[in-house]
Enzyme design. Structure first.
Site, PDB file in Angstrom:
ATOM      1  N   SER A  15       0.802  -1.233   0.000  1.00 42.66           N
ATOM      2  CA  SER A  15       0.000   0.000   0.000  1.00 42.66           C
ATOM      3  C   SER A  15       0.828   1.273   0.000  1.00 42.66           C
ATOM      4  CB  SER A  15      -0.946  -0.006   1.210  1.00 42.66           C
ATOM      5  OG  SER A  15      -0.275  -0.420   2.373  1.00 42.66           O
ATOM      6  N   ARG A  16       2.089   1.168   0.448  1.00 39.52           N
ATOM      7  CA  ARG A  16       2.885   2.397   0.570  1.00 39.52           C
ATOM      8  C   ARG A  16       4.352   2.125   0.240  1.00 39.52           C
ATOM      9  NH1 ARG A  16       3.099   3.979   5.940  1.00 39.52           N
ATOM     10  NH2 ARG A  16       1.887   2.261   6.792  1.00 39.52           N
ATOM     11  N   TYR A 156      15.184  -3.700  15.265  1.00 36.52           N
ATOM     12  CA  TYR A 156      14.934  -3.699  13.818  1.00 36.52           C
ATOM     13  C   TYR A 156      16.068  -4.400  13.069  1.00 36.52           C
ATOM     14  CZ  TYR A 156      14.202  -1.792   9.096  1.00 36.52           C
ATOM     15  OH  TYR A 156      14.022  -1.639   7.747  1.00 36.52           O
ATOM     16  N   ALA A 158      18.197  -6.580  14.136  1.00 36.23           N
ATOM     17  CA  ALA A 158      18.191  -8.025  14.430  1.00 36.23           C
ATOM     18  C   ALA A 158      17.106  -8.718  13.607  1.00 36.23           C
ATOM     19  CB  ALA A 158      17.974  -8.256  15.918  1.00 36.23           C
ATOM     20  N   LYS A 160      15.937  -7.771  10.721  1.00 32.87           N
ATOM     21  CA  LYS A 160      16.322  -7.774   9.302  1.00 32.87           C
ATOM     22  C   LYS A 160      17.477  -8.740   9.046  1.00 32.87           C
ATOM     23  CE  LYS A 160      13.139  -5.271   7.821  1.00 32.87           C
ATOM     24  NZ  LYS A 160      12.260  -5.645   6.711  1.00 32.87           N
TER      25      LYS A 160
HETATM   26  P1  NAP Z   1       6.476   1.961   4.941  1.00 29.87           P
HETATM   27  O1  NAP Z   1       6.433   3.106   4.001  1.00 29.87           O
HETATM   28  O2  NAP Z   1       6.411   2.248   6.421  1.00 29.87           O
HETATM   29  O3  NAP Z   1       5.285   0.942   4.563  1.00 29.87           O
HETATM   30  C1  NAP Z   1       5.100  -0.211   5.322  1.00 29.87           C
HETATM   31  C2  NAP Z   1       4.120  -1.132   4.621  1.00 29.87           C
HETATM   32  O4  NAP Z   1       4.007  -2.348   5.382  1.00 29.87           O
HETATM   33  C3  NAP Z   1       2.717  -0.550   4.512  1.00 29.87           C
HETATM   34  O5  NAP Z   1       2.197  -0.932   3.262  1.00 29.87           O
HETATM   35  C4  NAP Z   1       1.961  -1.235   5.646  1.00 29.87           C
HETATM   36  O6  NAP Z   1       0.555  -1.384   5.401  1.00 29.87           O
HETATM   37  C5  NAP Z   1       2.619  -2.595   5.643  1.00 29.87           C
HETATM   38  N1  NAP Z   1       2.510  -3.333   6.897  1.00 29.87           N
HETATM   39  C6  NAP Z   1       2.998  -2.999   8.134  1.00 29.87           C
HETATM   40  N2  NAP Z   1       2.680  -3.948   9.028  1.00 29.87           N
HETATM   41  C7  NAP Z   1       1.973  -4.904   8.365  1.00 29.87           C
HETATM   42  C8  NAP Z   1       1.357  -6.126   8.753  1.00 29.87           C
HETATM   43  N3  NAP Z   1       1.408  -6.573  10.023  1.00 29.87           N
HETATM   44  N4  NAP Z   1       0.720  -6.853   7.791  1.00 29.87           N
HETATM   45  C9  NAP Z   1       0.640  -6.411   6.521  1.00 29.87           C
HETATM   46  N5  NAP Z   1       1.220  -5.269   6.099  1.00 29.87           N
HETATM   47  C10 NAP Z   1       1.860  -4.518   7.010  1.00 29.87           C
HETATM   48  O7  NAP Z   1       7.780   1.073   4.739  1.00 29.87           O
HETATM   49  P2  NAP Z   1       8.947   1.161   3.616  1.00 29.87           P
HETATM   50  O8  NAP Z   1       9.913   2.198   4.030  1.00 29.87           O
HETATM   51  O9  NAP Z   1       8.354   1.199   2.269  1.00 29.87           O
HETATM   52  O10 NAP Z   1       9.673  -0.234   3.854  1.00 29.87           O
HETATM   53  C11 NAP Z   1       9.286  -1.399   3.158  1.00 29.87           C
HETATM   54  C12 NAP Z   1      10.229  -2.532   3.542  1.00 29.87           C
HETATM   55  O11 NAP Z   1      11.580  -2.159   3.214  1.00 29.87           O
HETATM   56  C13 NAP Z   1      10.236  -2.818   5.054  1.00 29.87           C
HETATM   57  O12 NAP Z   1      10.375  -4.212   5.266  1.00 29.87           O
HETATM   58  C14 NAP Z   1      11.460  -2.079   5.542  1.00 29.87           C
HETATM   59  O13 NAP Z   1      11.978  -2.654   6.713  1.00 29.87           O
HETATM   60  C15 NAP Z   1      12.395  -2.242   4.355  1.00 29.87           C
HETATM   61  N6  NAP Z   1      13.441  -1.201   4.297  1.00 29.87           N
HETATM   62  C16 NAP Z   1      13.114   0.131   4.178  1.00 29.87           C
HETATM   63  C17 NAP Z   1      14.132   1.080   4.120  1.00 29.87           C
HETATM   64  C18 NAP Z   1      13.864   2.547   3.967  1.00 29.87           C
HETATM   65  O14 NAP Z   1      14.830   3.331   4.014  1.00 29.87           O
HETATM   66  N7  NAP Z   1      12.625   2.976   3.795  1.00 29.87           N
HETATM   67  C19 NAP Z   1      15.460   0.666   4.193  1.00 29.87           C
HETATM   68  C20 NAP Z   1      15.755  -0.684   4.321  1.00 29.87           C
HETATM   69  C21 NAP Z   1      14.731  -1.606   4.363  1.00 29.87           C
HETATM   70  P3  NAP Z   1      -0.503  -0.184   5.750  1.00 29.87           P
HETATM   71  O15 NAP Z   1      -0.328   0.866   4.666  1.00 29.87           O
HETATM   72  O16 NAP Z   1      -1.842  -0.839   5.693  1.00 29.87           O
HETATM   73  O17 NAP Z   1      -0.139   0.338   7.094  1.00 29.87           O
END
Ligand code: NAP
Length: 248
Positions: A15-16, A156, A158, A160
């Protein structure tokens, strides 16, 4: 190259942020994309609209990845209606950042339930149809901090790092069944997860990044598309780092 026509993909947390970009990128290459979300139905609908703008097709599906039964029901339903599941992207994740001395049990539990158990339950549910088809692609979203560490992110990082262990184990366990399992480890990407960081902290991270900027969600999605494609058929058990050189 990287054509996904006829494939069915499930992207958790579509979704995001990164998940949304992954959904659009997979759909633009021909995959039918199931956009999972936790509670934000409006955001999931926005992702679907972008999928259609890109000439693709898909649907949204609400479930909590940490609920093993809900995950199993969702995957069973997708396979029943679409006849297959070719690609699983375990992207749903949360970060509840805190110094070690302030971490509460519920923060540890929630983070591991979502990031680790959630990915594991999705892998388990998807493996059945993938084994039957003798083909599948699983991509787990890890993070640069899994390998580099980062103050304030003990829980977090740990969680990942656990995903890298999961990825490597499943790669070995299911290679003979035609299923590849890889991880993508993004660096500092502009999304809701990182938008709340103070400007000074953002600048400090960028200063440690050889490419000198934050990454985009599209740059992460491109790595996922590669690993989901037929062209990545000899790649399994790997961690593909998309981090601007932040950790090499
Ligand atoms: P984000 O913008 O915070 O979006 C999180 C997404 O996960 C949302 O779609 C949310 O759904 C969904 N979500 C959260 N808990 C959930 C659950 N229990 N069941 C189903 N869906 C759930 O995150 P992002 O920054 O795009 O990150 C995406 C992935 O990349 C994550 O695993 C994050 O750890 C990893 N990552 C991100 C970064 C970064 O810099 N952004 C860096 C390294 C790794 P809703 O919209 O319904 O809340």
């Amino acid at each position: 190259m990287f054509k996904l026509d006829g494939k069915v993909a499930l992207v958790t947390g579509g979704s995001r942020g990164i998940g949304r970009a992954v959904c659009v990128a997979l759909a633009a290459r021909g995959a039918y994309v199931v956009v999972n979300f936790a509670g934000n139905a409006q955001a999931a609908d926005d992702t679907l609209a972008r999928i259609r703008d890109a000439g693709g097709d898909g649907e949204s599906k609400q479930f909590d990845v940490s609920d093993a039964q809900a995950v199993d029901d969702a995957v069973t339903d997708i396979v029943k209606r679409r006849g297959r599941l070719d690609i699983l992207v375990n992207n749903a994740g949360i970060a509840l950042d805190q110094l070690l001395i302030r971490i509460k049990p519920e923060e540890l539990e929630k983070t591991f339930a979502t990031n680790v158990a959630g990915s594991l339950w999705c892998c388990k549910a998807a493996m059945r149809p993938m084994m039957k088809a003798k083909r599948g692609r699983i991509i787990n979203l890890s993070s640069v901090v899994a390998e580099s560490g980062n103050p304030g992110q003990a829980v977090y990082s740990a969680s990942k790092a656990a995903l890298i262990g999961l990825t490597k184990t499943l790669a070995r366990e299911y290679a003979s069944r035609g299923v590849t399992v890889n991880a993508v480890a993004p660096g500092f990407i502009e999304t809701d997860m990182t938008s709340g960081l103070p400007e000074q902290a953002k600048q400090a991270i960028v200063a440690q990044t050889p490419l000198g900027r934050q990454g985009t969600v599209e740059e992460v999605a491109a790595a996922v598309v590669f690993l989901a494609s037929d062209e990545a058929s000899y790649v399994t058990g790997q961690v593909l780092r998309v981090n601007g050189g932040m950790y090499v």
